[in-house]
Enzyme design. Structure first.
Site, PDB file in Angstrom:
ATOM      1  N   HIS A  19      37.591  40.725  23.913  1.00 31.02           N
ATOM      2  CA  HIS A  19      38.780  40.893  23.994  1.00 31.02           C
ATOM      3  C   HIS A  19      39.433  41.478  22.564  1.00 31.02           C
ATOM      4  O   HIS A  19      40.355  42.200  22.530  1.00 31.02           O
ATOM      5  CB  HIS A  19      39.713  39.592  24.196  1.00 31.02           C
ATOM      6  CG  HIS A  19      39.502  39.044  25.556  1.00 31.02           C
ATOM      7  ND1 HIS A  19      38.844  37.890  26.028  1.00 31.02           N
ATOM      8  CD2 HIS A  19      39.608  39.610  26.923  1.00 31.02           C
ATOM      9  CE1 HIS A  19      38.923  37.503  27.302  1.00 31.02           C
ATOM     10  NE2 HIS A  19      39.288  38.863  27.829  1.00 31.02           N
ATOM     11  N   LYS A  43      44.057  31.143  39.330  1.00 22.96           N
ATOM     12  CA  LYS A  43      42.859  31.054  38.647  1.00 22.96           C
ATOM     13  C   LYS A  43      43.041  29.687  37.907  1.00 22.96           C
ATOM     14  O   LYS A  43      43.910  29.605  37.095  1.00 22.96           O
ATOM     15  CB  LYS A  43      42.704  32.255  37.681  1.00 22.96           C
ATOM     16  CG  LYS A  43      41.398  32.578  37.400  1.00 22.96           C
ATOM     17  CD  LYS A  43      41.282  33.876  36.662  1.00 22.96           C
ATOM     18  CE  LYS A  43      40.008  34.260  36.117  1.00 22.96           C
ATOM     19  NZ  LYS A  43      39.877  35.674  35.346  1.00 22.96           N
ATOM     20  N   ARG A  92      34.916  47.259  30.742  1.00 19.07           N
ATOM     21  CA  ARG A  92      33.439  46.965  30.458  1.00 19.07           C
ATOM     22  C   ARG A  92      32.373  47.774  30.947  1.00 19.07           C
ATOM     23  O   ARG A  92      31.337  48.216  30.649  1.00 19.07           O
ATOM     24  CB  ARG A  92      33.163  45.616  30.513  1.00 19.07           C
ATOM     25  CG  ARG A  92      33.987  44.699  29.371  1.00 19.07           C
ATOM     26  CD  ARG A  92      34.015  43.334  30.114  1.00 19.07           C
ATOM     27  NE  ARG A  92      34.629  43.144  31.364  1.00 19.07           N
ATOM     28  CZ  ARG A  92      34.623  42.013  31.997  1.00 19.07           C
ATOM     29  NH1 ARG A  92      33.896  40.919  31.359  1.00 19.07           N
ATOM     30  NH2 ARG A  92      35.032  41.733  33.220  1.00 19.07           N
ATOM     31  N   SER A 130      34.909  35.746  29.788  1.00 18.55           N
ATOM     32  CA  SER A 130      35.254  34.398  29.175  1.00 18.55           C
ATOM     33  C   SER A 130      34.236  33.334  30.094  1.00 18.55           C
ATOM     34  O   SER A 130      33.938  32.327  29.348  1.00 18.55           O
ATOM     35  CB  SER A 130      36.457  34.110  29.543  1.00 18.55           C
ATOM     36  OG  SER A 130      37.497  34.981  28.979  1.00 18.55           O
TER      37      SER A 130
HETATM   38  N1  COA Z   1      35.912  41.959  26.944  1.00 14.91           N
HETATM   39  C1  COA Z   1      35.402  40.588  27.447  1.00 14.91           C
HETATM   40  N2  COA Z   1      35.633  40.300  28.772  1.00 14.91           N
HETATM   41  C2  COA Z   1      36.796  40.750  29.344  1.00 14.91           C
HETATM   42  C3  COA Z   1      37.343  42.143  28.811  1.00 14.91           C
HETATM   43  C4  COA Z   1      36.853  42.561  27.485  1.00 14.91           C
HETATM   44  N3  COA Z   1      37.506  43.747  26.964  1.00 14.91           N
HETATM   45  N4  COA Z   1      38.234  42.214  29.684  1.00 14.91           N
HETATM   46  C5  COA Z   1      38.369  41.619  30.898  1.00 14.91           C
HETATM   47  N5  COA Z   1      37.356  40.429  30.564  1.00 14.91           N
HETATM   48  C6  COA Z   1      36.742  39.351  31.181  1.00 14.91           C
HETATM   49  C7  COA Z   1      37.552  38.263  31.012  1.00 14.91           C
HETATM   50  O1  COA Z   1      37.021  37.413  30.181  1.00 14.91           O
HETATM   51  C8  COA Z   1      37.567  37.405  32.383  1.00 14.91           C
HETATM   52  O2  COA Z   1      36.417  36.831  32.505  1.00 14.91           O
HETATM   53  P1  COA Z   1      36.177  35.709  33.598  1.00 14.91           P
HETATM   54  O3  COA Z   1      36.633  36.090  34.776  1.00 14.91           O
HETATM   55  O4  COA Z   1      34.717  35.417  33.186  1.00 14.91           O
HETATM   56  O5  COA Z   1      37.238  34.531  32.916  1.00 14.91           O
HETATM   57  C9  COA Z   1      37.577  38.589  33.539  1.00 14.91           C
HETATM   58  O6  COA Z   1      37.244  39.691  32.743  1.00 14.91           O
HETATM   59  C10 COA Z   1      39.089  39.005  33.920  1.00 14.91           C
HETATM   60  O7  COA Z   1      39.850  38.424  33.118  1.00 14.91           O
HETATM   61  P2  COA Z   1      41.377  38.947  32.516  1.00 14.91           P
HETATM   62  O8  COA Z   1      41.240  40.207  31.786  1.00 14.91           O
HETATM   63  O9  COA Z   1      42.088  37.921  31.745  1.00 14.91           O
HETATM   64  O10 COA Z   1      41.843  39.377  33.804  1.00 14.91           O
HETATM   65  P3  COA Z   1      42.579  38.340  34.859  1.00 14.91           P
HETATM   66  O11 COA Z   1      42.032  39.134  36.060  1.00 14.91           O
HETATM   67  O12 COA Z   1      42.202  37.118  34.549  1.00 14.91           O
HETATM   68  O13 COA Z   1      43.981  38.579  34.709  1.00 14.91           O
HETATM   69  C11 COA Z   1      46.179  39.884  34.680  1.00 14.91           C
HETATM   70  C12 COA Z   1      44.673  39.874  34.543  1.00 14.91           C
HETATM   71  C13 COA Z   1      46.511  38.717  33.819  1.00 14.91           C
HETATM   72  C14 COA Z   1      46.297  41.254  34.034  1.00 14.91           C
HETATM   73  C15 COA Z   1      46.522  39.636  35.886  1.00 14.91           C
HETATM   74  O14 COA Z   1      45.790  38.734  36.634  1.00 14.91           O
HETATM   75  C16 COA Z   1      48.156  39.626  36.103  1.00 14.91           C
HETATM   76  O15 COA Z   1      48.755  40.518  35.833  1.00 14.91           O
HETATM   77  N6  COA Z   1      48.356  38.552  36.575  1.00 14.91           N
HETATM   78  C17 COA Z   1      50.062  38.210  36.685  1.00 14.91           C
HETATM   79  C18 COA Z   1      50.591  38.436  38.087  1.00 14.91           C
HETATM   80  C19 COA Z   1      50.695  39.793  38.374  1.00 14.91           C
HETATM   81  O16 COA Z   1      51.407  40.655  37.979  1.00 14.91           O
HETATM   82  N7  COA Z   1      49.648  40.128  39.321  1.00 14.91           N
HETATM   83  C20 COA Z   1      49.427  41.470  39.611  1.00 14.91           C
HETATM   84  C21 COA Z   1      50.331  42.210  40.653  1.00 14.91           C
HETATM   85  S1  COA Z   1      49.254  43.114  41.659  1.00 14.91           S
END
Ligand code: COA
Length: 162
Positions: A19, A43, A92, A130
Protein backbone atom coordinates in the site's frame (compact mmCIF):
# COMPACT_ATOMS: atom_id res chain seq x y z
CA UNK A 1 -14.03 18.66 -8.28
CA UNK A 2 -10.31 19.16 -7.83
CA UNK A 3 -8.46 17.29 -10.59
CA UNK A 4 -5.20 17.02 -8.71
CA UNK A 5 -6.77 15.53 -5.60
CA UNK A 6 -7.14 11.73 -5.51
CA UNK A 7 -8.71 9.16 -3.22
CA UNK A 8 -7.07 5.86 -2.27
CA UNK A 9 -9.69 3.79 -0.42
CA UNK A 10 -9.16 0.41 1.23
CA UNK A 11 -9.49 -1.75 4.31
CA UNK A 12 -5.81 -1.41 5.28
CA UNK A 13 -6.09 -4.18 7.88
CA UNK A 14 -3.18 -3.37 8.37
CA UNK A 15 -1.41 -1.08 5.89
CA UNK A 16 1.50 -2.89 4.17
CA UNK A 17 4.58 -1.85 2.20
CA UNK A 18 2.55 -2.68 -0.91
CA UNK A 19 0.00 0.00 0.00
CA UNK A 20 2.84 2.39 0.89
CA UNK A 21 4.33 1.89 -2.59
CA UNK A 22 1.02 3.02 -4.14
CA UNK A 23 0.64 5.96 -1.72
CA UNK A 24 4.22 7.24 -2.16
CA UNK A 25 4.09 7.02 -5.95
CA UNK A 26 0.67 8.74 -6.04
CA UNK A 27 1.99 11.48 -3.75
CA UNK A 28 4.66 12.25 -6.36
CA UNK A 29 2.12 12.53 -9.17
CA UNK A 30 -0.81 14.30 -7.49
CA UNK A 31 -1.05 17.38 -5.32
CA UNK A 32 -3.11 15.68 -2.64
CA UNK A 33 -3.62 12.00 -1.86
CA UNK A 34 -6.51 11.11 0.42
CA UNK A 35 -6.11 7.69 1.99
CA UNK A 36 -9.46 6.54 3.31
CA UNK A 37 -10.07 3.56 5.56
CA UNK A 38 -13.46 2.00 5.01
CA UNK A 39 -15.62 0.75 7.82
CA UNK A 40 -16.49 -2.37 5.86
CA UNK A 41 -19.57 -4.12 7.15
CA UNK A 42 -19.00 -7.09 4.81
CA UNK A 43 -15.42 -7.74 5.91
CA UNK A 44 -14.57 -8.51 9.54
CA UNK A 45 -11.40 -6.66 10.44
CA UNK A 46 -8.61 -7.71 12.81
CA UNK A 47 -7.68 -4.13 13.71
CA UNK A 48 -10.27 -1.55 14.75
CA UNK A 49 -10.95 1.38 12.46
CA UNK A 50 -9.09 3.66 14.89
CA UNK A 51 -6.05 1.36 15.00
CA UNK A 52 -5.93 1.14 11.19
CA UNK A 53 -6.12 4.93 10.86
CA UNK A 54 -3.48 5.43 13.55
CA UNK A 55 -1.04 3.06 11.82
CA UNK A 56 -1.50 4.81 8.46
CA UNK A 57 -0.96 8.20 10.12
CA UNK A 58 2.34 6.96 11.55
CA UNK A 59 3.42 5.35 8.28
CA UNK A 60 2.63 8.45 6.22
CA UNK A 61 4.08 11.04 8.59
CA UNK A 62 6.85 11.90 6.11
CA UNK A 63 4.37 12.63 3.30
CA UNK A 64 3.09 16.20 3.60
CA UNK A 65 0.48 15.92 0.84
CA UNK A 66 -1.19 12.77 2.17
CA UNK A 67 -4.35 13.06 4.28
CA UNK A 68 -5.89 10.18 6.20
CA UNK A 69 -9.63 9.66 6.64
CA UNK A 70 -12.14 7.07 7.71
CA UNK A 71 -15.54 6.60 6.15
CA UNK A 72 -18.65 4.48 6.16
CA UNK A 73 -20.84 3.84 3.14
CA UNK A 74 -20.10 4.08 -0.55
CA UNK A 75 -16.69 5.14 -1.82
CA UNK A 76 -18.34 7.26 -4.54
CA UNK A 77 -20.22 9.25 -1.90
CA UNK A 78 -17.10 9.83 0.16
CA UNK A 79 -15.17 10.89 -2.96
CA UNK A 80 -17.85 13.49 -3.67
CA UNK A 81 -17.90 14.63 -0.05
CA UNK A 82 -14.18 15.48 -0.10
CA UNK A 83 -14.17 16.75 -3.69
CA UNK A 84 -12.19 13.97 -5.40
CA UNK A 85 -12.99 12.90 -8.95
CA UNK A 86 -10.32 10.20 -9.17
CA UNK A 87 -9.88 6.95 -7.28
CA UNK A 88 -6.47 5.27 -7.17
CA UNK A 89 -6.11 1.51 -6.91
CA UNK A 90 -3.09 -0.77 -7.12
CA UNK A 91 -2.90 -3.86 -9.32
CA UNK A 92 -0.59 -6.58 -8.03
CA UNK A 93 -1.40 -9.38 -10.44
CA UNK A 94 -3.88 -10.44 -13.10
CA UNK A 95 -5.96 -11.93 -10.29
CA UNK A 96 -6.66 -8.40 -8.96
CA UNK A 97 -7.82 -7.24 -12.36
CA UNK A 98 -11.23 -8.88 -12.50
CA UNK A 99 -12.53 -7.63 -9.17
CA UNK A 100 -10.94 -4.20 -9.60
CA UNK A 101 -12.49 -3.80 -13.03
CA UNK A 102 -15.90 -4.82 -11.69
CA UNK A 103 -15.60 -2.36 -8.80
CA UNK A 104 -14.48 0.45 -11.07
CA UNK A 105 -17.40 -0.17 -13.46
CA UNK A 106 -19.85 -0.30 -10.55
CA UNK A 107 -18.46 2.98 -9.22
CA UNK A 108 -18.76 4.51 -12.69
CA UNK A 109 -22.38 3.40 -12.81
CA UNK A 110 -22.98 5.09 -9.46
CA UNK A 111 -21.18 8.27 -10.50
CA UNK A 112 -20.25 8.79 -14.13
CA UNK A 113 -17.89 11.66 -13.30
CA UNK A 114 -15.65 9.47 -11.19
CA UNK A 115 -12.57 7.84 -12.79
CA UNK A 116 -10.46 4.99 -11.41
CA UNK A 117 -6.73 5.03 -12.14
CA UNK A 118 -4.66 1.90 -11.63
CA UNK A 119 -1.01 1.85 -10.66
CA UNK A 120 0.85 -1.39 -11.29
CA UNK A 121 2.29 -2.46 -7.94
CA UNK A 122 6.02 -2.91 -7.66
CA UNK A 123 6.80 -6.56 -8.51
CA UNK A 124 8.45 -7.12 -5.17
CA UNK A 125 5.10 -6.64 -3.47
CA UNK A 126 3.09 -8.87 -5.82
CA UNK A 127 2.67 -11.53 -3.11
CA UNK A 128 1.87 -9.12 -0.32
CA UNK A 129 -1.54 -8.58 1.26
CA UNK A 130 -2.86 -7.60 4.66
CA UNK A 131 -3.94 -11.18 5.37
CA UNK A 132 -0.40 -12.46 4.63
CA UNK A 133 0.90 -9.94 7.20
CA UNK A 134 -1.75 -10.98 9.73
CA UNK A 135 -0.98 -14.66 9.24
CA UNK A 136 2.79 -14.23 9.64
CA UNK A 137 2.33 -11.92 12.65
CA UNK A 138 -0.04 -14.39 14.31
CA UNK A 139 2.82 -16.93 14.44
CA UNK A 140 5.17 -14.32 15.89
CA UNK A 141 7.36 -14.43 12.77
CA UNK A 142 9.25 -11.48 11.27
CA UNK A 143 7.08 -8.89 9.46
CA UNK A 144 9.72 -6.14 9.31
CA UNK A 145 10.09 -6.30 5.54
CA UNK A 146 6.35 -6.37 4.93
CA UNK A 147 5.07 -3.28 6.72
CA UNK A 148 6.40 0.23 7.47
CA UNK A 149 9.17 0.10 10.06
CA UNK A 150 7.43 2.37 12.57
CA UNK A 151 4.30 0.19 12.87
CA UNK A 152 5.99 -3.21 13.25
CA UNK A 153 5.81 -3.05 17.05
CA UNK A 154 2.16 -1.90 17.00
CA UNK A 155 1.20 -4.95 14.96
CA UNK A 156 3.25 -7.34 17.09
CA UNK A 157 1.81 -5.88 20.29
CA UNK A 158 -1.75 -6.23 19.07
CA UNK A 159 -1.18 -9.90 18.22
CA UNK A 160 0.47 -10.51 21.60
CA UNK A 161 -2.53 -8.89 23.31
CA UNK A 162 -4.96 -11.23 21.57
N1 COA B 1 -0.36 -3.92 -1.78
C1 COA B 1 -0.63 -4.84 -0.85
N2 COA B 1 -1.84 -5.35 -0.64
C2 COA B 1 -2.83 -4.88 -1.41
C3 COA B 1 -2.63 -3.92 -2.40
C4 COA B 1 -1.33 -3.44 -2.58
N3 COA B 1 -1.03 -2.52 -3.52
N4 COA B 1 -3.80 -3.68 -3.01
C5 COA B 1 -4.70 -4.45 -2.41
N5 COA B 1 -4.11 -5.18 -1.45
C6 COA B 1 -4.74 -6.20 -0.62
C7 COA B 1 -5.22 -5.74 0.69
O1 COA B 1 -4.20 -5.83 1.65
C8 COA B 1 -6.34 -6.70 0.97
O2 COA B 1 -5.79 -7.88 1.47
P1 COA B 1 -6.61 -8.91 2.37
O3 COA B 1 -7.84 -9.28 1.61
O4 COA B 1 -5.65 -9.98 2.53
O5 COA B 1 -6.95 -8.20 3.65
C9 COA B 1 -6.89 -6.97 -0.41
O6 COA B 1 -5.86 -6.67 -1.29
C10 COA B 1 -8.03 -6.12 -0.79
O7 COA B 1 -8.07 -5.02 0.08
P2 COA B 1 -8.37 -3.51 -0.23
O8 COA B 1 -7.50 -2.96 -1.27
O9 COA B 1 -8.35 -2.82 1.06
O10 COA B 1 -9.72 -3.63 -0.86
P3 COA B 1 -11.02 -4.09 -0.20
O11 COA B 1 -11.54 -5.08 -1.18
O12 COA B 1 -10.89 -4.50 1.18
O13 COA B 1 -11.81 -2.74 -0.22
C11 COA B 1 -12.78 -0.79 -1.21
C12 COA B 1 -11.88 -1.98 -1.38
C13 COA B 1 -12.67 -0.15 0.13
C14 COA B 1 -12.34 0.19 -2.26
C15 COA B 1 -14.22 -1.26 -1.47
O14 COA B 1 -14.55 -2.34 -0.64
C16 COA B 1 -15.20 -0.14 -1.26
O15 COA B 1 -15.24 0.78 -2.03
N6 COA B 1 -16.03 -0.25 -0.19
C17 COA B 1 -17.03 0.76 0.17
C18 COA B 1 -18.41 0.33 -0.35
C19 COA B 1 -18.45 0.56 -1.81
O16 COA B 1 -18.42 1.68 -2.28
N7 COA B 1 -18.48 -0.55 -2.55
C20 COA B 1 -18.32 -0.50 -3.97
C21 COA B 1 -19.64 -0.42 -4.64
S1 COA B 1 -19.60 -1.61 -5.89
Amino acid sequence: MNKTKVLYPGSFDPITNGHMDIIERSAKIFEEVNVAVVKNIQKKSTFTLEQRVEMIEKACKHLSNVKIHQFEGLTVDFAKQIGCSTIIRGLRAISDFESEMQMSLANKKLNDELETLFLVADGKYAFLSSSIVREIASYGADISELVPENIVEDIKRRFNDK
